[in-house]
Write a protein that holds these residues in place. Structure first.
Motif, PDB file in Angstrom:
ATOM      1  N   PHE A 275     -64.081  23.901 -14.982  1.00 44.61           N
ATOM      2  CA  PHE A 275     -65.416  24.379 -14.620  1.00 44.61           C
ATOM      3  C   PHE A 275     -66.095  23.395 -13.667  1.00 44.61           C
ATOM      4  CE2 PHE A 275     -69.953  23.764 -15.610  1.00 44.61           C
ATOM      5  CZ  PHE A 275     -70.451  24.951 -15.102  1.00 44.61           C
ATOM      6  N   CYS A 276     -66.060  22.115 -14.001  1.00 46.95           N
ATOM      7  CA  CYS A 276     -66.697  21.098 -13.146  1.00 46.95           C
ATOM      8  C   CYS A 276     -66.055  21.064 -11.764  1.00 46.95           C
ATOM      9  CB  CYS A 276     -66.609  19.723 -13.800  1.00 46.95           C
ATOM     10  SG  CYS A 276     -67.643  19.580 -15.265  1.00 46.95           S
TER      11      CYS A 276
ATOM     12  N   ASP B 109     -57.351  32.869 -17.447  1.00 46.91           N
ATOM     13  CA  ASP B 109     -57.750  32.385 -18.767  1.00 46.91           C
ATOM     14  C   ASP B 109     -58.896  31.381 -18.661  1.00 46.91           C
ATOM     15  OD1 ASP B 109     -55.884  33.931 -20.066  1.00 46.91           O
ATOM     16  OD2 ASP B 109     -54.380  32.339 -20.180  1.00 46.91           O
ATOM     17  N   MET B 110     -58.798  30.487 -17.682  1.00 42.05           N
ATOM     18  CA  MET B 110     -59.841  29.480 -17.494  1.00 42.05           C
ATOM     19  C   MET B 110     -61.168  30.147 -17.110  1.00 42.05           C
ATOM     20  SD  MET B 110     -58.736  26.353 -17.993  1.00 42.05           S
ATOM     21  CE  MET B 110     -57.871  26.995 -19.403  1.00 42.05           C
ATOM     22  N   PHE B 111     -61.110  31.119 -16.205  1.00 43.03           N
ATOM     23  CA  PHE B 111     -62.327  31.804 -15.770  1.00 43.03           C
ATOM     24  C   PHE B 111     -62.935  32.605 -16.921  1.00 43.03           C
ATOM     25  CE2 PHE B 111     -64.637  35.210 -13.453  1.00 43.03           C
ATOM     26  CZ  PHE B 111     -65.554  34.393 -12.810  1.00 43.03           C
ATOM     27  N   ASN B 112     -62.095  33.279 -17.706  1.00 40.04           N
ATOM     28  CA  ASN B 112     -62.591  34.016 -18.866  1.00 40.04           C
ATOM     29  C   ASN B 112     -63.221  33.078 -19.894  1.00 40.04           C
ATOM     30  OD1 ASN B 112     -62.090  36.686 -18.130  1.00 40.04           O
ATOM     31  ND2 ASN B 112     -59.967  36.564 -18.798  1.00 40.04           N
TER      32      ASN B 112
ATOM     33  N   ILE C 161     -68.267  31.069 -22.448  1.00 37.12           N
ATOM     34  CA  ILE C 161     -69.285  30.043 -22.701  1.00 37.12           C
ATOM     35  C   ILE C 161     -70.630  30.486 -22.127  1.00 37.12           C
ATOM     36  CG2 ILE C 161     -70.037  27.718 -22.045  1.00 37.12           C
ATOM     37  CD1 ILE C 161     -68.018  27.642 -24.269  1.00 37.12           C
ATOM     38  N   ALA C 162     -70.614  30.966 -20.887  1.00 29.38           N
ATOM     39  CA  ALA C 162     -71.864  31.352 -20.218  1.00 29.38           C
ATOM     40  C   ALA C 162     -72.539  32.530 -20.913  1.00 29.38           C
ATOM     41  CB  ALA C 162     -71.588  31.696 -18.763  1.00 29.38           C
TER      42      ALA C 162
ATOM     43  N   GLU D  38     -59.983  29.071 -29.645  1.00 29.37           N
ATOM     44  CA  GLU D  38     -58.710  28.406 -29.379  1.00 29.37           C
ATOM     45  C   GLU D  38     -57.810  29.180 -28.430  1.00 29.37           C
ATOM     46  OE1 GLU D  38     -56.825  27.351 -33.026  1.00 29.37           O
ATOM     47  OE2 GLU D  38     -58.530  26.159 -33.706  1.00 29.37           O
ATOM     48  N   ARG D  39     -58.004  30.483 -28.311  1.00 25.15           N
ATOM     49  CA  ARG D  39     -57.132  31.279 -27.446  1.00 25.15           C
ATOM     50  C   ARG D  39     -57.243  30.867 -25.977  1.00 25.15           C
ATOM     51  NH1 ARG D  39     -61.113  35.444 -28.604  1.00 25.15           N
ATOM     52  NH2 ARG D  39     -62.215  36.023 -26.701  1.00 25.15           N
ATOM     53  N   TYR D  40     -58.317  30.170 -25.612  1.00 26.46           N
ATOM     54  CA  TYR D  40     -58.502  29.721 -24.234  1.00 26.46           C
ATOM     55  C   TYR D  40     -57.912  28.342 -23.983  1.00 26.46           C
ATOM     56  CZ  TYR D  40     -61.820  33.565 -23.918  1.00 26.46           C
ATOM     57  OH  TYR D  40     -62.401  34.798 -23.925  1.00 26.46           O
TER      58      TYR D  40
END
Length: 111
Positions: A66-67, A34-37, A42-43, A54-56
Motif C-alpha cells: 500500500f505504501c 489479492d494485495m489490492f483487495n 481495510i479502506a 488471513e486470506r490476504y
C-alpha cells in the motif's frame, strides 16, 4: 472468481490489471489482485491493519505494498481508471429536508 465482500469483480480487475507497477528484481511478489483487495478491505471496513483477514496474507506485506503504491502514484491512477465508468448501483441521493422553527426567522425577541 466470485468477488467476496469489499473486493473488486472480474470486470473491474480487467480494467486495472495492467496499471500495477512491475517488480524489477527479486522473487515474485504476492498477487496484485489479492494485495489490492486487501487494501480495499481495510479502506471499506475501517479496521486496523492488524485485523486484516488471513486470506490476504501478512498485514505487513499488504501495508508495505500500500505504501509503495501510494507513494509512486499507482493507487491514484488505478482509482481514476475505475471511475471512468459510472456505477449507478452505488449512487446515493439524499432527499432529507430540514425545516427551521418559526422562531428562527430572525424576528426581534420579546414582541
Amino acid at each position: 472468481m466470485a468477488a467476496k465482500r469489499y473486493e473488486i469483480d472480474d470486470h473491474q480487475w480487467e480494467q486495472i490489471k495492467e496499471l500495477f507497477p512491475r517488480a524489477k528484481t527479486g522473487r515474485p511478489g504476492k498477487d496484485n489482485r489479492d494485495m489490492f483487495n486487501a487494501i480495499l478491505w481495510i479502506a471499506r471496513s475501517g479496521a486496523a491493519w492488524r485485523d486484516l483477514p488471513e486470506r490476504y496474507g501478512p498485514w505487513k506485506t499488504v501495508y508495505s505494498r500500500f505504501c509503495k503504491w501510494r507513494d509512486d502514484g499507482s493507487l491514484e491512477t488505478i482509482f481514476y481508471a475505475l471511475n471512468v465508468e459510472i456505477d449507478d448501483e452505488n449512487l446515493m441521493i439524499d432527499s432529507t429536508s430540514v425545516k427551521a422553527h418559526q422562531h428562527s426567522a430572525g424576528a426581534k425577541k420579546g414582541l
